[in-house]
Structures are given as structure tokens and as C-alpha cells.
Design a protein around this motif. Sequence first.
Motif, mmCIF file in Angstrom:
data_model
loop_
_atom_site.group_PDB
_atom_site.id
_atom_site.type_symbol
_atom_site.label_atom_id
_atom_site.label_comp_id
_atom_site.label_asym_id
_atom_site.label_seq_id
_atom_site.Cartn_x
_atom_site.Cartn_y
_atom_site.Cartn_z
ATOM 1 N N LEU A 409 46.696 109.620 49.522
ATOM 2 C CA LEU A 409 47.567 110.666 50.079
ATOM 3 C C LEU A 409 47.390 110.772 51.584
ATOM 4 N N GLY A 410 46.135 110.633 52.053
ATOM 5 C CA GLY A 410 45.906 110.662 53.494
ATOM 6 C C GLY A 410 46.610 109.520 54.197
ATOM 7 N N ALA A 411 46.569 108.342 53.591
ATOM 8 C CA ALA A 411 47.269 107.195 54.180
ATOM 9 C C ALA A 411 48.772 107.427 54.204
ATOM 10 N N GLY A 412 49.301 107.997 53.121
ATOM 11 C CA GLY A 412 50.735 108.302 53.098
ATOM 12 C C GLY A 412 51.107 109.329 54.152
ATOM 13 N N LEU A 413 50.248 110.344 54.329
ATOM 14 C CA LEU A 413 50.509 111.365 55.347
ATOM 15 C C LEU A 413 50.507 110.767 56.747
ATOM 16 N N ALA A 414 49.564 109.848 56.998
ATOM 17 C CA ALA A 414 49.483 109.224 58.316
ATOM 18 C C ALA A 414 50.694 108.352 58.618
ATOM 19 N N THR A 415 51.409 107.917 57.591
ATOM 20 C CA THR A 415 52.531 107.000 57.762
ATOM 21 C C THR A 415 53.843 107.727 58.039
ATOM 22 N N ILE A 416 53.901 109.021 57.749
ATOM 23 C CA ILE A 416 55.178 109.741 57.812
ATOM 24 C C ILE A 416 55.794 109.687 59.203
ATOM 25 N N VAL A 417 55.024 110.046 60.242
ATOM 26 C CA VAL A 417 55.582 110.103 61.603
ATOM 27 C C VAL A 417 55.979 108.717 62.100
ATOM 28 N N PRO A 418 55.108 107.670 61.984
ATOM 29 C CA PRO A 418 55.554 106.326 62.398
ATOM 30 C C PRO A 418 56.769 105.846 61.624
ATOM 31 N N ALA A 419 56.831 106.171 60.332
ATOM 32 C CA ALA A 419 57.987 105.755 59.539
ATOM 33 C C ALA A 419 59.253 106.450 60.017
ATOM 34 N N ALA A 420 59.165 107.720 60.319
ATOM 35 C CA ALA A 420 60.333 108.449 60.830
ATOM 36 C C ALA A 420 60.762 107.913 62.192
#
Length: 434
Positions: A409-420
Motif C-alpha cells: 500500500l505504501g508503494a501504491g501511495l508513493a506512485t499516485i503523484v508520479p502517475a498523475a
Amino acid sequence: MLSLIQLALRNLFAHRERALLLLGITAAASGVIVSVSSLSAGVAEAQREAITTFISGDLNVGGFFKVHPDSIAPVVGDAAKVRGVLAKSVPEGCSVRERGRSFALAGAGRRRTGSFLVGMDVVGERGALERFRVASGSLESLARPRTLAISTTLAERLQVKPGDIATLFAQPVGGGRRNALDVEVVAITEKAGLLGESAGLLVSNDTLRELDGYKPGSAGVLQLVCGDTPVDVDALGDTLRESLRGAGFDVLPATNESYAEKQMPLLREGWRGQRLDVSTWEDESSFLSFVTLGLAALAVLVSAVVLVLVVIGLFVALSVAVRERTREIGTLRAMGMHRRSVVALFLMEGLLLGLVGSTLGAVLASGLCVALRGAVPLQGEISNLFFSGTLPLAPGLGLGLLSVVLVTLGAGLATIVPAARAASLTPRSAMEAL
């Protein structure tokens, strides 16, 4: 979804140097969480085992008897009737043992020292005797009349050894003159960690009855011992209280206090007769709760710090990856990939990194904890604090799954802003970049 997974795997393989670095970060984070949690769980198990060996059962049915309002004794007068009520509620896999509770002054020559006195059913508690650490002598010899096992600290104060004679002094039920009993020292026991001298003096139940003036058929406390059998002691305690009240006993309400903490307030009350008390092992060891609570808080704090570091590290790495892959993103957008698909692609890469890395770290850390459990000796204050002579580690499937879920979940959270940020690029600007 399958095509996104395949594309994410292909991208991770194409940038395998970065992917391996991020896998190492997530694996290390998961390993730290499993290790710290295993230590916390192991100390909790060791503490419970020590407490249920020395001072308490999983559930205790004891009592307080007052001959007159200004005297009190931790004793159950009609133990047979209490056993009958208890026998109807004992879960399968549990057993009942009898222990004695008292305080005595031990003397040898002109030397005197006081300590808690514990009575044991020596013949019926062969398994429990093996858990005591014996410096010299034999605890099995307590089966003989008028014998005593004494802790190392008290033995040094009295300067006695196995074979010597000591004298126990105690106030009998109802007050009056202090009773004295000559006993033979048959064993010297080592200190019970943070429990200190909670079991400083060990005798048989018969010897304790003789010393304290208890009548035959009385008992100090009846303890329910369940070992590895899972039991809801709080619910069982409530059931026993109702059963004992239904049998005509006066039963004290539930409190998170040990019998020693209850004794003085009850002494100041002006009643006479018998009152029973039902307590759990956690009640009897409430003065030691700071150990497990502190380690649990430390485990949460370390896990939180590790997760924050993982999120920050992955965020920075994936932000750099987005800038380096601008042309690739523009190509995908020009080929018709929607913004949502771009976001999903980067999220999938982050989640795959988190899942694979955290699983690998959890498996390795769990295996290491299993290998080190009971193999690393502890000395001094650390041994006392952890209630064990070796490093107590208790890895489990639940701890491993928890670390995998948290890190993923932490990895997914860290990916949100770069993905956006990647999805916000237009095909033309992405293709013209660099």
C-alpha cells in the motif's frame, strides 16, 4: 487488466537496474517490520510464559478470608466446593492447579529477609518445575515435608545453601502470635527477570498450610492453566463469577489489579468471612504491562518510520522515472492510451514492486527469525527485560502478511503523484520533450 500487467512487467524489466534498487528498498522495509514485530510478539509470549509459571495461571480463582475486620488472608476456605464449580467450566485442553499465596520472613542465624512465599503442588506440577531456572539443588525435593527453595538473591542475604536449615516466620490466619517453622533448603533458584523476587520463597502447599495455619481442604488459589490452548480468559472469568455467585459465594467485581493490590483496600473494609476473586494473568501482571506496551509502541513507531521512508524513496525514484520516460509516455498517449490507463500503468508498476519486494523481505526476515529464535544468548538487564535467556522471536504468517500489505500500500501511495503527473502530459508535449 492483463495487458496492463504485462506492460508493467515489460517496463520493469526494461529498467531493471532501477527496479532492483526499489525491490531492495521494499524488501528491507518489509524485513524490518517483520523483525521488530516478531521481537515484540516474542517478548509478549515469553512474558506470559514467565508469569503463568511463577505467579499466575491463565485464570485465577482465589479469595480473601477475614476472621475479624482487621485481619485478612489470601485463602479459599472451601476449596472443594470452588473446584466443583470450576470443573464445570474448564475448557478442553486446560487443567487446574493449586498454588499458595503468602508473605514470609526467612531467617538463618541472625540474618533476616522477607519475600513473597509461593506454595506449589510439587507432584502435580512436574512440567512447571522444569521452567524454573535452578542454580543448585532440586525442586523435586520440595515434595518432602518442611522443605524450601529460595532465590539466589535471598540465599546470598541469608548465606544459605542446599542442605542448610532456615526458619520461616508468618502471621497465621486470624492474627495472634507469629508462627515459625524450621525448613531445609533444598534448591536455589535464579532470579525471575523483572518478576524479581515474586517467587523468592517456594514451598509445597502442605508446608504453606502448616506455616500460615490454614485448615485442611483450604487453598490459596486455584489456577486454570491452558498452555497453547486459545482461551478468552475475560469471557471465561465473567462466566465463572456468575457461576460462583450462583453457588452462593460472595465474589469481588472484575478489576485490572493483582491480588496484592486488592489486599490492602479490602483489609480496611469492615466485613468478615470469605470473598472470592477471579483474575486473569494480565490482571496479576498489570505492573509489568509497560514492557509489552512499550515494545508494541516501538514496533508501530519503527513500522511507521520505515513506511514513510519507503513512500518518500519510491516517490523520488518514480518521479525521476516519469521524467526519463516522457517520450515513452507520449508514444503511448499518441497510440490512444487514455489518461486513466497511464495512471493505472504506473500504479501497477508501483504495486508490483511493493508486492514482490515486500513478500521477498517478509519471507527472508521470517526465516532469519526462525533460525535465530532461541539461538542468541542474552545477558544481564536485557535478559530480565525480555523474560528470556535467549532472543525471543515469534514470527508468524499474520505478521508477514501485515508487512506485505503495508509496504505494498505504501508503494501504491508513493506512485499516485508520479502517475498523475505522467497522465497529465499531452501527446505532443511528451513527444517534443527532450
